[in-house]
Design an enzyme around this catalytic site. Structure first.
Site, PDB file in Angstrom:
ATOM      1  N   HIS A  94      -7.426  -5.512  -1.196  1.00 43.50           N
ATOM      2  CA  HIS A  94      -6.211  -4.830  -0.734  1.00 43.50           C
ATOM      3  C   HIS A  94      -5.576  -5.543   0.456  1.00 43.50           C
ATOM      4  O   HIS A  94      -4.490  -5.186   0.884  1.00 43.50           O
ATOM      5  CB  HIS A  94      -6.537  -3.383  -0.361  1.00 43.50           C
ATOM      6  CG  HIS A  94      -5.340  -2.519  -0.137  1.00 43.50           C
ATOM      7  ND1 HIS A  94      -4.340  -2.374  -1.075  1.00 43.50           N
ATOM      8  CD2 HIS A  94      -4.963  -1.762   0.931  1.00 43.50           C
ATOM      9  CE1 HIS A  94      -3.414  -1.544  -0.608  1.00 43.50           C
ATOM     10  NE2 HIS A  94      -3.756  -1.179   0.600  1.00 43.50           N
ATOM     11  N   SER A 119       0.826  -1.189   0.000  1.00 41.77           N
ATOM     12  CA  SER A 119       0.000   0.000   0.000  1.00 41.77           C
ATOM     13  C   SER A 119       0.875   1.259   0.000  1.00 41.77           C
ATOM     14  O   SER A 119       1.801   1.382  -0.817  1.00 41.77           O
ATOM     15  CB  SER A 119      -0.947  -0.037   1.208  1.00 41.77           C
ATOM     16  OG  SER A 119      -1.942   0.945   1.126  1.00 41.77           O
ATOM     17  N   ASP A 146      -7.834  -4.690  -6.471  1.00 41.06           N
ATOM     18  CA  ASP A 146      -7.351  -3.875  -5.364  1.00 41.06           C
ATOM     19  C   ASP A 146      -7.496  -2.395  -5.734  1.00 41.06           C
ATOM     20  O   ASP A 146      -7.004  -1.940  -6.771  1.00 41.06           O
ATOM     21  CB  ASP A 146      -5.881  -4.230  -5.102  1.00 41.06           C
ATOM     22  CG  ASP A 146      -5.296  -3.489  -3.905  1.00 41.06           C
ATOM     23  OD1 ASP A 146      -5.907  -2.518  -3.430  1.00 41.06           O
ATOM     24  OD2 ASP A 146      -4.209  -3.893  -3.474  1.00 41.06           O
TER      25      ASP A 146
END
Length: 487
Positions: free
Chosen positions: A458, A301, A365
């Site tokens: 995610h 991320s 994602d």
């Protein structure tokens, strides 16, 4: 070193957005130029006009800023409850311990305390050594680390960096049997706090062959982290280097958001702990005593964004010795970090130094699809993509499908795959073994993907599963992308 003939920037201020601004922009096409919502110094007039994505981004950022306090409180409550239950052996034993006075109270800084991400995926052990696909490990013998699956190691490192220092140290020392170097809480100028975390470990205490740096990513209950991810603000790093995401650079340690040369002095003389300078100093010290060691940088991320930008600042400062030791960058669910010129610069610079830039994306994602790649924001990925269509199938692509998050064409597929992941999660423990069995917390998190498509994708759990289970297909038409992902 990159030229600083240009000091252009565009800085958005979502905190100043009001309802009157929304109506003015939406109904009358009001220009951003001259409003208090944006500071800019750029020759491109098109960046100053109305754009639906720009407005939507500002609205989302404003909402997240409003929710930041309540989200943080909710996060502490949720994580306390989850740890209270897990540390006492489950809900029934919790009641028994409460009645018998043996209740275990969670301590946030203990090695047993886990974040929400740690409860979604509590695995701590690395995958057992086995022959790996030559795609990932074709040159590992050069540094005598062929017994290590780098995809698994870096993803697990990117996962546990969400936890506290004691937890991380315990995993590295007792589970991985490696050498924990340090955990670093650093100042993030974008959110005005010590919100940038990273840790370093080596494969052994002496004569280390591998040095790994892992940056923490977006925390689920940190609204400001999400504001950073979707921010459209950028700063020019010069004519040669292009534009970079301002929020990520400030999280890494940028000190001036309108002048990159002032913002990135080679020598830092301030008092705040800034991630780039702290990590650079630690790696330099480690390489002095382990001159043959190779450095790998990773993150999930937002952490993936920092992992990508870290070597770009090393290039800016002409840190040749560090760059020669840099073996690879592995990112998972990484948002975009710069424009096409920045991508071209990075590809050109990385190729002579190392050929291992892995940008890994799982399904739909949402984070790799922000900030948006359009004519206004101009953010763009580079270097190819290792794309997991599922836990069991991966492909090498130039870029993941549905490149921007708001894509109505892919909406049915997003929901279908969210249902498919939920269904598989219910049974994977029976088909693949107990190591893949999912907790109730993980199942509930997958339900979120049925509401917000791409949110559950995610999860670090899916990236770990993909790395361990997926068979990578490299078709003839993707040979160019295979080379791109190995720049």
């Amino acid at each position: 070193m990159a030229s600083f003939s240009s000091t252009e920037y565009v800085i958005y201020h979502p905190e100043k957005l009001g309802l009157s601004d929304v109506f003015s922009f939406f109904l009358f096409g009001r220009r951003l130029h001259g409003s208090e919502l944006v500071e800019l110094k750029t020759q491109e007039a098109k960046l100053t006009g109305f754009n639906f994505i720009t407005l939507l981004t500002l609205i989302l950022q404003k909402i997240l800023l409003w929710l930041n306090g309540p989200l943080a409180l909710l996060g502490r409550v949720v994580e306390f409850i989850l740890n209270l239950i897990s540390l006492n052996g489950g809900p029934f034993k919790l009641i028994l311990h409460l009645l018998t006075g043996k209740l275990v109270i969670p301590k946030r800084d203990s090695a047993e305390f886990r974040s929400l991400i740690g409860h979604i995926d509590g695995r701590t052990d690395l995958q057992k050594p086995k022959p790996f696909l030559s795609f990932y490990e074709s040159s590992m013998e050069k540094i005598n680390l062929s017994a290590i699956n780098m995809i698994d190691l870096t993803m697990m490192a990117a996962k546990i960096v969400y936890e506290n220092e004691a937890y991380v140290k315990n995993v590295i020392t007792n589970h991985w049997k490696m050498n924990f170097v340090g955990f670093y809480n650093c100042w993030n100028e974008y959110v005005k706090g010590e919100e940038t975390q990273a840790f370093i470990f080596t494969d052994r205490p002496l004569d280390a062959q591998l040095i790994v740096v892992a940056f923490r990513g977006t925390e689920p209950f940190n609204g400001k982290d999400w504001v950073t991810d979707i921010d459209l603000s950028w700063l020019s790093m010069g004519e040669e280097m292009g534009r970079v995401h301002l929020g990520f650079m400030k999280a890494l340690g940028l000190q001036d958001d309108k002048d990159a040369k002032k913002g990135w002095p080679k020598t830092y003389v301030g008092t705040k702990r800034l991630a780039y300078y702290v990590i650079r100093e630690q790696i330099t010290a480690l390489l002095k005593i382990n001159p043959d060691a190779k450095v790998i940088v990773t993150g999930h991320s937002l952490g993936g964004a920092l992992a990508t930008l870290f070597p770009s600042v090393l290039m800016l400062h002409q840190e040749e010795s560090l760059l020669k030791s840099l073996y690879g960058v592995y990112t998972y669910g990484q948002p975009r970090v710069g424009d096409k010129k920045f991508g071209s610069y990075m590809s050109g610079q990385l190729n002579p130094i190392f050929r291992r830039y892995f940008r890994v994306v799982y399904r739909y994602d949402m984070v790799p699809r922000v900030p948006f790649d359009d004519k206004i924001s101009q953010f763009s990925h580079f270097g190819g993509c290792l794309y997991y269509r599922s836990w069991f199938k991966g492909e090498v692509l130039k870029e993941e499908p549905a490149r921007n998050y708001f894509s109505l064409f892919y909406l049915p597929s997003k929901y279908f795959n969210a249902w498919l992941d939920l269904f598989r999660a219910l049974f994977i423990g029976f088909t693949k073994g107990k190591d893949y069995r999912e907790s109730l917390v993980s199942i509930l998190f997958r339900v979120l993907g049925l509401i917000i498509p791409g949110a559950a994708s995610h999860s670090p759990r899916d990236y770990v599963n993909g790395g361990r289970l997926a068979k990578i297909t490299i078709t003839e038409e993707h040979e160019e992308e295979e080379e791109a992902i190995l720049v």
